[in-house]
Design a protein around this motif. Structure first.
Motif, PDB file in Angstrom:
ATOM      1  N   ILE A   1      31.268  10.868 -58.767  1.00 12.27           N
ATOM      2  CA  ILE A   1      30.189   9.862 -60.108  1.00 12.27           C
ATOM      3  C   ILE A   1      30.634   9.140 -60.460  1.00 12.27           C
ATOM      4  O   ILE A   1      32.201   8.480 -59.986  1.00 12.27           O
TER       5      ILE A   1
ATOM      6  N   GLY B   1      21.250  13.334 -65.907  1.00 13.40           N
ATOM      7  CA  GLY B   1      22.043  14.022 -64.702  1.00 13.40           C
ATOM      8  C   GLY B   1      22.270  15.784 -64.406  1.00 13.40           C
ATOM      9  O   GLY B   1      21.534  16.272 -66.061  1.00 13.40           O
ATOM     10  N   SER B   2      23.173  15.800 -64.115  1.00 12.05           N
ATOM     11  CA  SER B   2      23.921  17.207 -64.322  1.00 12.05           C
ATOM     12  C   SER B   2      23.739  17.686 -65.495  1.00 12.05           C
ATOM     13  O   SER B   2      23.872  18.702 -65.591  1.00 12.05           O
TER      14      SER B   2
ATOM     15  N   LYS C   1      25.454  12.668 -68.204  1.00  9.11           N
ATOM     16  CA  LYS C   1      25.439  12.181 -66.626  1.00  9.11           C
ATOM     17  C   LYS C   1      23.933  11.319 -66.661  1.00  9.11           C
ATOM     18  O   LYS C   1      23.136  11.838 -67.281  1.00  9.11           O
TER      19      LYS C   1
ATOM     20  N   GLN D   1      20.908  10.769 -63.251  1.00 11.52           N
ATOM     21  CA  GLN D   1      20.817  10.594 -62.420  1.00 11.52           C
ATOM     22  C   GLN D   1      20.474   9.064 -61.418  1.00 11.52           C
ATOM     23  O   GLN D   1      19.844   8.930 -61.749  1.00 11.52           O
TER      24      GLN D   1
ATOM     25  N   ASP E   1      25.173  11.116 -60.089  1.00 15.70           N
ATOM     26  CA  ASP E   1      25.725  10.918 -61.184  1.00 15.70           C
ATOM     27  C   ASP E   1      26.364   9.879 -61.360  1.00 15.70           C
ATOM     28  O   ASP E   1      26.930   9.105 -60.914  1.00 15.70           O
TER      29      ASP E   1
END
Length: 176
Positions: free
Chosen positions: A108, A153-154, A158, A160, A171
């Motif tokens: 990350i 993101g996930s 976060k 992506q 991320d």
């Protein structure tokens, strides 16, 4: 102020017990390293309080974090309540350097510092124009040749990204 600036004040055993708690979504970093675990204090009624601040206002992991703190306190025989404190709002500036490196090693991209959070008692500066975005280095190969794929993101905290050199997605922990 980052997590290392918050020093145990007479609650060393409790800080030590809570030090091992990791983020449920990113198990390589502790709550203390992320700056989520903010304080241990006495409430106005004399009850011990453990103060936590979410990284994101809608963070779904806060319930689990609160449960983990409570379970750790109970295992230590400590009667305390967990208090979620929203102000001041969490900032990535509270993360330790160790947390940033652990995020990078985990794949990350860590956030850049510089949220411009004022020090307590200092006046805040409002910015109405967005600052130019700096490159987000790939945690896999280190290239700055990256692009944002999605602002979310996930998890909501976060974004992506994809590296245009090694082509790996990753991320990026958004700065706040």
């Amino acid at each position: 102020m980052n997590a290392t600036d918050i020093q145990p004040a007479g609650h060393t055993a409790i800080w030590s017990a809570l030090e091992v708690l990791t983020d449920p979504e990113i198990p390589v970093v502790t709550l203390r390293e992320l700056g989520i675990l903010r304080d241990i204090r006495r409430g106005t009624d004399g009850m011990l309080e453990v103060v936590i601040t979410p990284t994101y206002s809608g963070c779904p992991a806060m319930g689990q974090i609160e449960d983990d703190v409570r379970a750790t306190l109970a295992a230590q025989g400590v009667e305390a309540r967990v208090v979620t404190q929203l102000a001041p709002a969490w900032t990535t500036d509270w993360m330790t350097d160790d947390a940033r490196e652990k995020l990078r090693a985990y794949g990350i991209a860590p956030p850049r510092c510089g949220s411009a959070m004022p020090a307590p008692g200092a006046s805040a500066v409002l910015r109405f124009a967005a600052l130019p975005a700096a490159a987000v280095p790939c945690p896999h190969c280190g290239s700055a040749n990256t692009t944002e794929i999605s602002h979310f993101g996930s998890t909501a905290c976060k974004a992506q990204y994809r590296c245009l050199d090694c082509m790996e997605p990753f991320d990026y922990f958004k700065p706040y």
